[in-house]
Design a protein around this motif. Structure first.
Motif, PDB file in Angstrom:
ATOM      1  N   VAL A 185      -5.164   2.466  21.359  1.00 15.91           N
ATOM      2  CA  VAL A 185      -4.867   3.438  19.976  1.00 15.91           C
ATOM      3  C   VAL A 185      -3.592   4.131  20.514  1.00 15.91           C
ATOM      4  O   VAL A 185      -3.423   4.725  21.211  1.00 15.91           O
ATOM      5  CB  VAL A 185      -5.948   4.270  19.600  1.00 15.91           C
ATOM      6  CG1 VAL A 185      -5.620   5.055  18.266  1.00 15.91           C
ATOM      7  CG2 VAL A 185      -7.221   3.487  19.492  1.00 15.91           C
ATOM      8  N   THR A 186      -2.632   3.945  19.548  1.00 11.21           N
ATOM      9  CA  THR A 186      -1.351   4.518  19.570  1.00 11.21           C
ATOM     10  C   THR A 186      -1.383   5.644  18.590  1.00 11.21           C
ATOM     11  O   THR A 186      -0.532   6.699  18.680  1.00 11.21           O
ATOM     12  CB  THR A 186      -0.238   3.685  19.168  1.00 11.21           C
ATOM     13  OG1 THR A 186      -0.265   3.299  17.834  1.00 11.21           O
ATOM     14  CG2 THR A 186      -0.200   2.596  20.188  1.00 11.21           C
ATOM     15  N   GLY A 187      -2.330   5.841  17.653  1.00 15.55           N
ATOM     16  CA  GLY A 187      -2.258   6.963  16.598  1.00 15.55           C
ATOM     17  C   GLY A 187      -3.467   6.590  15.640  1.00 15.55           C
ATOM     18  O   GLY A 187      -4.030   5.576  15.474  1.00 15.55           O
ATOM     19  N   VAL A 188      -4.224   7.928  15.058  1.00  8.63           N
ATOM     20  CA  VAL A 188      -5.309   7.417  14.505  1.00  8.63           C
ATOM     21  C   VAL A 188      -4.743   8.138  12.911  1.00  8.63           C
ATOM     22  O   VAL A 188      -4.329   9.226  12.685  1.00  8.63           O
ATOM     23  CB  VAL A 188      -6.384   8.266  14.546  1.00  8.63           C
ATOM     24  CG1 VAL A 188      -7.555   8.136  13.746  1.00  8.63           C
ATOM     25  CG2 VAL A 188      -6.918   7.715  16.027  1.00  8.63           C
ATOM     26  N   VAL A 189      -5.313   7.269  11.737  1.00  6.67           N
ATOM     27  CA  VAL A 189      -5.068   7.878  10.493  1.00  6.67           C
ATOM     28  C   VAL A 189      -6.514   7.955   9.759  1.00  6.67           C
ATOM     29  O   VAL A 189      -7.303   7.113   9.928  1.00  6.67           O
ATOM     30  CB  VAL A 189      -4.177   6.942   9.527  1.00  6.67           C
ATOM     31  CG1 VAL A 189      -4.532   7.169   7.941  1.00  6.67           C
ATOM     32  CG2 VAL A 189      -2.723   7.160   9.835  1.00  6.67           C
ATOM     33  N   THR A 190      -6.788   9.098   9.133  1.00  9.22           N
ATOM     34  CA  THR A 190      -7.906   9.169   8.450  1.00  9.22           C
ATOM     35  C   THR A 190      -7.831   9.083   6.984  1.00  9.22           C
ATOM     36  O   THR A 190      -6.719   9.674   6.300  1.00  9.22           O
ATOM     37  CB  THR A 190      -8.736  10.656   8.747  1.00  9.22           C
ATOM     38  OG1 THR A 190      -7.959  11.582   8.303  1.00  9.22           O
ATOM     39  CG2 THR A 190      -9.078  10.729  10.247  1.00  9.22           C
ATOM     40  N   THR A 191      -8.609   8.380   6.234  1.00  8.82           N
ATOM     41  CA  THR A 191      -8.374   8.216   4.729  1.00  8.82           C
ATOM     42  C   THR A 191      -9.548   7.949   3.930  1.00  8.82           C
ATOM     43  O   THR A 191     -10.500   7.558   4.623  1.00  8.82           O
ATOM     44  CB  THR A 191      -7.287   7.422   4.654  1.00  8.82           C
ATOM     45  OG1 THR A 191      -6.642   7.144   3.206  1.00  8.82           O
ATOM     46  CG2 THR A 191      -7.785   5.873   4.796  1.00  8.82           C
ATOM     47  N   PHE A 192      -9.433   8.345   2.755  1.00  6.52           N
ATOM     48  CA  PHE A 192     -10.669   7.649   1.919  1.00  6.52           C
ATOM     49  C   PHE A 192     -10.785   6.361   1.754  1.00  6.52           C
ATOM     50  O   PHE A 192     -11.835   5.742   1.786  1.00  6.52           O
ATOM     51  CB  PHE A 192     -10.585   8.581   0.396  1.00  6.52           C
ATOM     52  CG  PHE A 192     -11.200   8.121  -0.718  1.00  6.52           C
ATOM     53  CD1 PHE A 192     -12.560   8.546  -0.649  1.00  6.52           C
ATOM     54  CD2 PHE A 192     -10.938   6.904  -1.413  1.00  6.52           C
ATOM     55  CE1 PHE A 192     -13.388   7.996  -1.535  1.00  6.52           C
ATOM     56  CE2 PHE A 192     -11.710   6.486  -2.383  1.00  6.52           C
ATOM     57  CZ  PHE A 192     -13.089   7.121  -2.585  1.00  6.52           C
ATOM     58  N   MET A 193      -9.686   5.688   1.700  1.00  6.34           N
ATOM     59  CA  MET A 193      -9.758   4.389   1.603  1.00  6.34           C
ATOM     60  C   MET A 193      -8.327   3.650   1.921  1.00  6.34           C
ATOM     61  O   MET A 193      -7.194   4.254   1.577  1.00  6.34           O
ATOM     62  CB  MET A 193      -9.724   3.759  -0.076  1.00  6.34           C
ATOM     63  CG  MET A 193     -10.063   2.186  -0.291  1.00  6.34           C
ATOM     64  SD  MET A 193     -10.177   2.191  -2.138  1.00  6.34           S
ATOM     65  CE  MET A 193     -12.022   2.664  -2.241  1.00  6.34           C
ATOM     66  N   ALA A 194      -8.576   2.552   2.968  1.00  4.04           N
ATOM     67  CA  ALA A 194      -7.430   1.834   3.471  1.00  4.04           C
ATOM     68  C   ALA A 194      -6.829   0.859   2.543  1.00  4.04           C
ATOM     69  O   ALA A 194      -6.731  -0.093   2.677  1.00  4.04           O
ATOM     70  CB  ALA A 194      -7.873   1.229   4.598  1.00  4.04           C
ATOM     71  N   THR A 195      -6.082   1.650   1.641  1.00  2.00           N
ATOM     72  CA  THR A 195      -5.146   0.683   0.638  1.00  2.00           C
ATOM     73  C   THR A 195      -3.910   0.166   1.188  1.00  2.00           C
ATOM     74  O   THR A 195      -3.538   0.585   2.299  1.00  2.00           O
ATOM     75  CB  THR A 195      -4.962   1.665  -0.660  1.00  2.00           C
ATOM     76  OG1 THR A 195      -4.049   2.700  -0.324  1.00  2.00           O
ATOM     77  CG2 THR A 195      -6.096   2.250  -1.201  1.00  2.00           C
ATOM     78  N   VAL A 196      -3.367  -0.673   0.684  1.00  2.00           N
ATOM     79  CA  VAL A 196      -2.146  -1.302   1.132  1.00  2.00           C
ATOM     80  C   VAL A 196      -1.122  -0.228   1.462  1.00  2.00           C
ATOM     81  O   VAL A 196      -0.416  -0.136   2.535  1.00  2.00           O
ATOM     82  CB  VAL A 196      -1.437  -2.202   0.114  1.00  2.00           C
ATOM     83  CG1 VAL A 196      -0.212  -2.455   0.783  1.00  2.00           C
ATOM     84  CG2 VAL A 196      -2.378  -3.562   0.556  1.00  2.00           C
ATOM     85  N   ASP A 197      -0.939   0.852   0.490  1.00  2.05           N
ATOM     86  CA  ASP A 197      -0.220   2.021   0.619  1.00  2.05           C
ATOM     87  C   ASP A 197      -0.381   2.997   2.011  1.00  2.05           C
ATOM     88  O   ASP A 197       0.608   3.344   2.645  1.00  2.05           O
ATOM     89  CB  ASP A 197      -0.069   2.848  -0.672  1.00  2.05           C
ATOM     90  CG  ASP A 197       0.515   2.289  -1.765  1.00  2.05           C
ATOM     91  OD1 ASP A 197       1.495   1.270  -1.502  1.00  2.05           O
ATOM     92  OD2 ASP A 197       0.435   2.622  -3.090  1.00  2.05           O
ATOM     93  N   VAL A 198      -1.665   3.053   2.203  1.00  2.00           N
ATOM     94  CA  VAL A 198      -2.180   3.938   3.053  1.00  2.00           C
ATOM     95  C   VAL A 198      -1.935   3.166   4.400  1.00  2.00           C
ATOM     96  O   VAL A 198      -1.323   3.741   5.475  1.00  2.00           O
ATOM     97  CB  VAL A 198      -3.758   4.156   3.340  1.00  2.00           C
ATOM     98  CG1 VAL A 198      -4.175   4.883   4.487  1.00  2.00           C
ATOM     99  CG2 VAL A 198      -3.940   5.226   2.069  1.00  2.00           C
ATOM    100  N   ILE A 199      -1.981   1.854   4.499  1.00  2.00           N
ATOM    101  CA  ILE A 199      -1.815   1.110   5.785  1.00  2.00           C
ATOM    102  C   ILE A 199      -0.241   1.207   5.958  1.00  2.00           C
ATOM    103  O   ILE A 199       0.104   1.069   7.211  1.00  2.00           O
ATOM    104  CB  ILE A 199      -2.190  -0.295   5.514  1.00  2.00           C
ATOM    105  CG1 ILE A 199      -3.755  -0.508   5.472  1.00  2.00           C
ATOM    106  CG2 ILE A 199      -1.645  -1.306   6.573  1.00  2.00           C
ATOM    107  CD1 ILE A 199      -4.348  -1.937   4.884  1.00  2.00           C
ATOM    108  N   ASN A 200       0.462   0.882   5.122  1.00  3.93           N
ATOM    109  CA  ASN A 200       2.025   1.254   5.343  1.00  3.93           C
ATOM    110  C   ASN A 200       2.353   2.340   5.810  1.00  3.93           C
ATOM    111  O   ASN A 200       3.385   2.384   6.643  1.00  3.93           O
ATOM    112  CB  ASN A 200       2.544   0.680   3.939  1.00  3.93           C
ATOM    113  CG  ASN A 200       2.677  -0.872   3.705  1.00  3.93           C
ATOM    114  OD1 ASN A 200       2.545  -1.731   4.525  1.00  3.93           O
ATOM    115  ND2 ASN A 200       2.842  -1.071   2.482  1.00  3.93           N
ATOM    116  N   GLU A 201       1.823   3.460   5.544  1.00  2.00           N
ATOM    117  CA  GLU A 201       1.964   5.019   5.687  1.00  2.00           C
ATOM    118  C   GLU A 201       1.526   4.968   7.321  1.00  2.00           C
ATOM    119  O   GLU A 201       2.442   5.818   8.184  1.00  2.00           O
ATOM    120  CB  GLU A 201       1.672   5.752   4.955  1.00  2.00           C
ATOM    121  CG  GLU A 201       2.031   7.298   5.349  1.00  2.00           C
ATOM    122  CD  GLU A 201       1.783   8.429   4.234  1.00  2.00           C
ATOM    123  OE1 GLU A 201       1.656   9.653   4.557  1.00  2.00           O
ATOM    124  OE2 GLU A 201       1.334   7.929   3.155  1.00  2.00           O
ATOM    125  N   ALA A 202       0.501   4.418   7.731  1.00  4.58           N
ATOM    126  CA  ALA A 202      -0.096   4.320   8.900  1.00  4.58           C
ATOM    127  C   ALA A 202       1.052   3.707  10.143  1.00  4.58           C
ATOM    128  O   ALA A 202       1.246   3.883  10.928  1.00  4.58           O
ATOM    129  CB  ALA A 202      -1.299   3.870   9.257  1.00  4.58           C
TER     130      ALA A 202
END
Length: 289
Positions: A35-52
């Motif tokens: 793991v290089t970094g972790v993102v927590t979120t309500f839902m892994a939408t495409v927008d969230v994935i791109n931000e990660a």
């Protein structure tokens, strides 16, 4: 640190109990991913994935499904262009996604509610020592262990008295909501308030549960995530027509649960030491015309 080490650390932090049946599964990537970094979120939408991807994270911990159904089943999606493109992005960038839902709600204190109360500043308003009379119905829930969560803490609060309109404005400000649906008079006096985040407001185990909770705890208002328009909604409408001091407001599923994932980034970061942890807001899904 690898994906599996992080998952095991999270589960062990809250008692180490793993459910026999659960939707908390790895939906993308490998347990052996470094793991290089972790993102927590309500839902892994495409927008969230791109931000990660943009922030260099390759492990997303999501509360809700990645693939559009409660159990993230994908057989029906084969050949679907939306699914295929989303999957392609994840594979090209080596993104692992793990769902943290059942274990999150069933921690010693519900971690979604913990985050919401922290965001609202309501920690001192909890009415303690109450139980739901519907524990037998709640035991019909599909995930072992969760029935105890809803039996022991129906999440009712006694706040300084304000109007329903003021209560709605407070939620809008604290949670970044553009519009809130209400049922009842904006002038309803709210002191005893119940909160049913996400799908809990649908009546888990029985449609009547929200109404029974309102009656048993003499609630002035219930704050809901999702709603069914033939249950609590007409119950409140009838109460209002009969001159009773009852009301409800609807946050939506995402806005009512996202603060729990924001809070998760805060308590997870110290566990992972040198691995960056970041919260990414999935954002309210609706626009209002």
């Amino acid at each position: 640190m690898k994906v599996k080490q992080i998952i095991d650390g999270i589960i062990n932090k809250f008692g180490g109990v793993k459910f026999e049946q659960t939707c908390d599964q790895l939906m993308s990537g490998s347990f052996d991913t470094e793991v290089t970094g972790v993102v927590t979120t309500f839902m892994a939408t495409v927008d969230v994935i791109n931000e990660a991807i943009d922030c260099g994270a390759n492990f997303i911990i999501t509360h809700e499904p990645t693939y559009y159904t409660g159990l993230d089943q994908t057989e029906w999606l084969k050949g679907d262009p939306i699914y295929e493109e989303k999957k392609k992005i994840l594979e090209e960038h080596g993104i692992a996604i793990w769902r943290f839902h059942d274990h999150m709600h069933a921690a010693p204190t519900d971690l979604i509610y913990d985050g919401l109360l922290k965001e609202l500043g309501w920690e001192d308003y909890v009415i303690k020592g109450i139980q739901s009379s519907h524990c037998q119905e709640i035991k019909k829930m599909p995930f072992k262990g969760l029935e105890e969560v809803f039996k022991e803490n129906p999440h009712c609060y006694e706040i300084p008295e304000i109007s329903l309109k003021e209560l709605a404005e407070n939620f809008k400000k604290k949670l970044g909501i553009d519009a809130i649906q209400i049922v009842g008079s904006p002038n309803t006096k709210c002191r005893r308030v119940g909160i049913l985040v996400g799908g809990v407001s649908l009546g888990i185990g029985g449609e009547e549960i929200p109404m029974v909770l309102m009656k048993e705890q003499n609630l002035d208002a219930i704050v809901c995530g999702d709603i069914i328009e033939w249950t609590l909604c007409p119950y409140i409408r009838d109460a209002t027509s009969l001159g009773m001091n009852k009301a409800m407001l609807v946050l939506g599923h995402e806005r009512s649960e996202e603060p729990g994932m924001k809070y998760m980034a805060e308590w997870l970061a110290p566990m992972l030491k040198d691995t960056p942890v970041r919260f990414v807001d999935a954002k309210e899904p609706f626009k209002y015309l």
